[in-house]
Design an enzyme around this catalytic site. Structure first.
Site, short mmCIF file in Angstrom:
data_model
loop_
_atom_site.label_atom_id
_atom_site.label_comp_id
_atom_site.label_asym_id
_atom_site.label_seq_id
_atom_site.Cartn_x
_atom_site.Cartn_y
_atom_site.Cartn_z
CG MET A 15 7.66 12.11 -2.97
SD MET A 15 6.71 10.63 -3.33
CE MET A 15 5.55 10.69 -1.94
CG HIS A 70 7.84 10.36 1.06
ND1 HIS A 70 7.69 9.22 0.28
CD2 HIS A 70 8.85 11.06 0.49
CE1 HIS A 70 8.59 9.24 -0.68
NE2 HIS A 70 9.31 10.36 -0.58
CG HIS A 77 4.99 6.72 4.29
ND1 HIS A 77 6.26 7.11 4.63
CD2 HIS A 77 4.90 6.82 2.94
CE1 HIS A 77 6.93 7.43 3.53
NE2 HIS A 77 6.12 7.26 2.48
CG ASP A 106 3.53 8.17 -0.05
OD1 ASP A 106 3.08 7.01 0.00
OD2 ASP A 106 4.73 8.44 0.18
CB SER A 116 1.95 4.23 1.50
OG SER A 116 1.33 5.13 0.60
CG ASP A 158 8.33 4.76 0.49
OD1 ASP A 158 8.20 6.00 0.52
OD2 ASP A 158 7.39 3.99 0.19
CG MET A 186 12.43 7.08 -2.58
SD MET A 186 10.93 6.83 -1.63
CE MET A 186 9.80 6.30 -2.92
CG MET A 216 3.08 12.32 -4.37
SD MET A 216 2.56 10.95 -5.43
CE MET A 216 3.04 9.56 -4.41
C1 DX5 Z 1 5.79 6.29 -3.87
C2 DX5 Z 1 5.53 6.45 -2.39
C3 DX5 Z 1 5.47 5.14 -1.66
C4 DX5 Z 1 4.41 4.21 -2.22
C5 DX5 Z 1 4.45 2.89 -1.51
O1 DX5 Z 1 6.10 7.55 -4.43
O2 DX5 Z 1 6.53 7.24 -1.78
O3 DX5 Z 1 5.26 5.39 -0.28
O4 DX5 Z 1 3.14 4.80 -2.06
O5 DX5 Z 1 3.42 2.10 -2.07
P1 DX5 Z 1 3.72 0.56 -2.43
O6 DX5 Z 1 4.02 -0.12 -1.12
O7 DX5 Z 1 2.43 0.08 -3.05
O8 DX5 Z 1 4.88 0.55 -3.37
ZN ZN Z 2 6.49 7.29 0.39
#
Ligand code: DX5
Ligand code: ZN
Length: 222
Positions: free
Chosen positions: A69, A67, A34, A36, A9, A175, A138, A38
């Site tokens: 979100m 990913h 990856h 993330d 990530s 994840d 998740m 959001m």
């Molecule tokens: C959370 C993300 C994950 C997160 C993983 O919403 O989708 O990818 O960043 O980070 P760690 O490995 O620190 O849990």
């Molecule tokens: Zn993620």
């Protein structure tokens, strides 16, 4: 047996030097990046737009996975494909017509990923596996890095059984809270791709971290 892959990530990365950070992750032996994404609505955090991903594309050759979100996954997916993501992953919880959403991602020429929040049962995806290339399970509630791992071994096993029974060519990815210890039970349960953010970024020698995570997963799985 599907290859073990590490997909870091980018959340813990230094966003002021994101291109260099991506290049360093590739050099450390990571298999994918990856992203993330959001939107501050689907999850209470706001992160990375497609233009940021696009600007980082030239810094690495390995695949980018987005990913998403976000509440408007169908509208956002094409933007991240255009930004250079080979994989686009959408939450089952955000897609009213999930089969169509995944099918559309594949029709854009990208690989599709379906994401399950911790509370969402595995059988939610029973009827979309024919348009799915990746299942992302998740193991934290989405929105932030550095959270505490939620053990969901039986869910990983159920997804693995669904994939194997149907003869699907699908990666099972986990994840959230994945580190040198938690990766073991996830690998035993059937996951082969592992997102790691805070755990991987804690290693001074990141290549050693990637090697330890991969080694622990390889050693643990049957
Ligand atoms: C959370 C993300 C994950 C997160 C993983 O919403 O989708 O990818 O960043 O980070 P760690 O490995 O620190 O849990
Ligand atoms: Zn993620």
């Amino acid at each position: 047996m599907r290859p073990i892959e590490i997909s870091p990530s980018v959340l813990p990365a230094d966003f002021a030097r994101l291109g260099d950070e991506i290049a360093a992750l590739e050099a450390a032996g990571c298999d994918r990046i990856h992203w993330d994404v959001m939107d501050g609505v689907f999850v209470p955090n706001l992160t990375i737009g497609p233009d940021v991903v696009k600007s980082c594309r030239p810094f690495a050759d390995i695949a980018f996975e987005a990913h998403l979100m976000v509440v408007n996954a169908d509208e956002m997916a094409p933007l991240y494909v255009d930004a250079g993501c080979e994989v686009v992953m959408v939450h089952a919880e955000a897609c009213t017509h999930l089969h169509r959403s995944l099918d559309n991602i594949q029709k854009l020429g990208a690989k599709s990923g379906v994401v399950l929040n911790p509370h969402t049962p595995a059988d939610t995806i029973q009827h979309v596996l024919d348009v799915t290339d990746h299942v992302l399970i998740m193991t934290v509630n989405p929105g932030f890095g550095g959270q505490t791992y939620i053990p969901l071994v039986s869910k990983i096993e159920t997804v693995k059984q669904m994939v194997d029974t149907g003869g699907h060519d699908i990666d099972i990815e986990v994840d959230g809270g994945i580190n040198a210890e938690t990766i073991k039970e996830c690998a035993v349960a059937g996951a082969n791709v592992f997102v790691s953010g805070s755990a991987l970024f804690c290693y001074d020698d990141r290549a050693a971290g990637v090697a330890e995570l991969k080694g622990n997963a390889e050693t643990a799985r049957p």
